[in-house]
Scaffold this motif. Sequence first.
Motif, PDB file in Angstrom:
ATOM      1  N   GLY A 181       8.743   0.963  -5.924  1.00 50.70           N
ATOM      2  CA  GLY A 181       9.305  -0.374  -5.709  1.00 50.70           C
ATOM      3  C   GLY A 181      10.306  -0.387  -4.568  1.00 50.70           C
ATOM      4  O   GLY A 181      10.348  -1.327  -3.764  1.00 50.70           O
ATOM      5  N   TYR A 182      11.095   0.660  -4.477  1.00 48.61           N
ATOM      6  CA  TYR A 182      12.077   0.787  -3.399  1.00 48.61           C
ATOM      7  C   TYR A 182      11.368   0.884  -2.046  1.00 48.61           C
ATOM      8  O   TYR A 182      11.748   0.211  -1.084  1.00 48.61           O
ATOM      9  N   VAL A 183      10.336   1.716  -1.971  1.00 48.94           N
ATOM     10  CA  VAL A 183       9.584   1.880  -0.723  1.00 48.94           C
ATOM     11  C   VAL A 183       8.969   0.547  -0.303  1.00 48.94           C
ATOM     12  O   VAL A 183       9.055   0.136   0.859  1.00 48.94           O
ATOM     13  N   THR A 184       8.343  -0.143  -1.235  1.00 45.89           N
ATOM     14  CA  THR A 184       7.717  -1.432  -0.927  1.00 45.89           C
ATOM     15  C   THR A 184       8.748  -2.443  -0.442  1.00 45.89           C
ATOM     16  O   THR A 184       8.538  -3.123   0.564  1.00 45.89           O
ATOM     17  N   ALA A 185       9.881  -2.534  -1.140  1.00 43.34           N
ATOM     18  CA  ALA A 185      10.924  -3.490  -0.744  1.00 43.34           C
ATOM     19  C   ALA A 185      11.512  -3.140   0.620  1.00 43.34           C
ATOM     20  O   ALA A 185      11.834  -4.037   1.409  1.00 43.34           O
ATOM     21  N   LEU A 243       0.831  -1.211   0.000  1.00 46.84           N
ATOM     22  CA  LEU A 243       0.000   0.000   0.000  1.00 46.84           C
ATOM     23  C   LEU A 243       0.865   1.261   0.000  1.00 46.84           C
ATOM     24  O   LEU A 243       0.552   2.222  -0.700  1.00 46.84           O
ATOM     25  N   ALA A 244       1.947   1.248   0.754  1.00 46.50           N
ATOM     26  CA  ALA A 244       2.850   2.403   0.763  1.00 46.50           C
ATOM     27  C   ALA A 244       3.453   2.637  -0.620  1.00 46.50           C
ATOM     28  O   ALA A 244       3.592   3.782  -1.066  1.00 46.50           O
ATOM     29  N   GLY A 245       3.797   1.561  -1.323  1.00 43.46           N
ATOM     30  CA  GLY A 245       4.318   1.701  -2.682  1.00 43.46           C
ATOM     31  C   GLY A 245       3.281   2.250  -3.641  1.00 43.46           C
ATOM     32  O   GLY A 245       3.571   3.118  -4.467  1.00 43.46           O
ATOM     33  N   VAL A 246       2.046   1.753  -3.521  1.00 41.42           N
ATOM     34  CA  VAL A 246       0.957   2.248  -4.372  1.00 41.42           C
ATOM     35  C   VAL A 246       0.735   3.741  -4.124  1.00 41.42           C
ATOM     36  O   VAL A 246       0.629   4.536  -5.064  1.00 41.42           O
ATOM     37  N   LEU A 247       0.663   4.125  -2.850  1.00 38.59           N
ATOM     38  CA  LEU A 247       0.443   5.534  -2.520  1.00 38.59           C
ATOM     39  C   LEU A 247       1.609   6.413  -2.964  1.00 38.59           C
ATOM     40  O   LEU A 247       1.395   7.533  -3.442  1.00 38.59           O
ATOM     41  N   THR A 248       2.823   5.915  -2.826  1.00 35.88           N
ATOM     42  CA  THR A 248       3.994   6.660  -3.292  1.00 35.88           C
ATOM     43  C   THR A 248       3.884   6.940  -4.779  1.00 35.88           C
ATOM     44  O   THR A 248       4.078   8.062  -5.238  1.00 35.88           O
ATOM     45  N   ASN A 249       3.552   5.902  -5.544  1.00 36.89           N
ATOM     46  CA  ASN A 249       3.414   6.069  -6.985  1.00 36.89           C
ATOM     47  C   ASN A 249       2.266   7.000  -7.328  1.00 36.89           C
ATOM     48  O   ASN A 249       2.407   7.901  -8.158  1.00 36.89           O
ATOM     49  N   LEU A 250       1.129   6.804  -6.693  1.00 37.57           N
ATOM     50  CA  LEU A 250      -0.058   7.603  -6.979  1.00 37.57           C
ATOM     51  C   LEU A 250       0.171   9.078  -6.645  1.00 37.57           C
ATOM     52  O   LEU A 250      -0.108   9.957  -7.469  1.00 37.57           O
ATOM     53  N   ILE A 251       0.671   9.345  -5.469  1.00 39.06           N
ATOM     54  CA  ILE A 251       0.881  10.736  -5.051  1.00 39.06           C
ATOM     55  C   ILE A 251       1.904  11.423  -5.952  1.00 39.06           C
ATOM     56  O   ILE A 251       1.698  12.570  -6.372  1.00 39.06           O
ATOM     57  N   THR A 252       2.973  10.719  -6.279  1.00 42.07           N
ATOM     58  CA  THR A 252       4.009  11.302  -7.131  1.00 42.07           C
ATOM     59  C   THR A 252       3.473  11.628  -8.521  1.00 42.07           C
ATOM     60  O   THR A 252       3.656  12.742  -9.019  1.00 42.07           O
ATOM     61  N   THR A 253       2.797  10.677  -9.146  1.00 44.29           N
ATOM     62  CA  THR A 253       2.330  10.916 -10.514  1.00 44.29           C
ATOM     63  C   THR A 253       1.205  11.947 -10.566  1.00 44.29           C
ATOM     64  O   THR A 253       1.166  12.769 -11.480  1.00 44.29           O
ATOM     65  N   TYR A 302       8.341  10.448 -16.876  1.00 41.67           N
ATOM     66  CA  TYR A 302       8.413  10.705 -15.439  1.00 41.67           C
ATOM     67  C   TYR A 302       7.784   9.597 -14.607  1.00 41.67           C
ATOM     68  O   TYR A 302       7.925   9.572 -13.387  1.00 41.67           O
ATOM     69  N   ARG A 303       7.141   8.672 -15.253  1.00 43.66           N
ATOM     70  CA  ARG A 303       6.626   7.520 -14.501  1.00 43.66           C
ATOM     71  C   ARG A 303       7.726   6.506 -14.194  1.00 43.66           C
ATOM     72  O   ARG A 303       7.585   5.709 -13.265  1.00 43.66           O
ATOM     73  N   PHE A 304       8.827   6.541 -14.933  1.00 48.30           N
ATOM     74  CA  PHE A 304       9.969   5.668 -14.626  1.00 48.30           C
ATOM     75  C   PHE A 304      10.457   5.879 -13.198  1.00 48.30           C
ATOM     76  O   PHE A 304      10.452   4.936 -12.399  1.00 48.30           O
ATOM     77  N   PRO A 305      10.898   7.091 -12.840  1.00 46.75           N
ATOM     78  CA  PRO A 305      11.406   7.260 -11.468  1.00 46.75           C
ATOM     79  C   PRO A 305      10.316   7.071 -10.410  1.00 46.75           C
ATOM     80  O   PRO A 305      10.604   6.575  -9.320  1.00 46.75           O
ATOM     81  N   ALA A 306       9.087   7.433 -10.717  1.00 46.23           N
ATOM     82  CA  ALA A 306       8.005   7.259  -9.734  1.00 46.23           C
ATOM     83  C   ALA A 306       7.815   5.782  -9.406  1.00 46.23           C
ATOM     84  O   ALA A 306       7.670   5.409  -8.230  1.00 46.23           O
ATOM     85  N   CYS A 336      10.000  -1.164 -13.534  1.00 46.24           N
ATOM     86  CA  CYS A 336      10.538  -0.212 -12.566  1.00 46.24           C
ATOM     87  C   CYS A 336      10.265  -0.620 -11.127  1.00 46.24           C
ATOM     88  O   CYS A 336      11.067  -0.304 -10.239  1.00 46.24           O
ATOM     89  N   SER A 337       9.192  -1.318 -10.858  1.00 43.35           N
ATOM     90  CA  SER A 337       8.960  -1.828  -9.508  1.00 43.35           C
ATOM     91  C   SER A 337      10.057  -2.813  -9.126  1.00 43.35           C
ATOM     92  O   SER A 337      10.573  -2.791  -8.005  1.00 43.35           O
TER      93      SER A 337
END
Length: 133
Positions: free
Chosen positions: A68-72, A18-28, A59-63, A120-121
């Motif tokens: 993926g980093y946050v989730t791992a 969930l933290a990874g999903v939110l990180t991606n969502l908020i960033t994009t 810009y979705r590459f780094p997001a 990227c994940s």
Amino acid sequence: MNEPTKPASWWRSILAVLAGVLTNLITTVAIDSTLSATGIFPPPGGSMSANLYILALAYRFPAAIIAGYVTATLAPRKPMSHALVLAVILSFGTYSSAVAMHPDRPIWYVPGLIAIAMLCSVIGEQIRVRPRK
């Protein structure tokens, strides 16, 4: 022998993804909103050129890597499994939003989003588990 999985571990797994999903969502969403507010992207629902879709993919590459980093990092065990679950969720989410929000999108845009989410994940997970020198 294998110990039964503790309930706290399941919750940590769910929260890691969930933290990874939110990180991606908020960033994009933040980047999309900024580009729209500055006039680079059209207002929501407006038509975009192919060049703007390329920018959106870029810009979705780094997001996705950061997600993926946050989730791992937060995964209680098996970070690659968590990153793959994240990748599947991001793939479904990006596919759904692209279909709903961009009816005039180029044919390559949705497969590009799915490829980025998957690749990227995993890259983010690999950065996390890579030995530090």
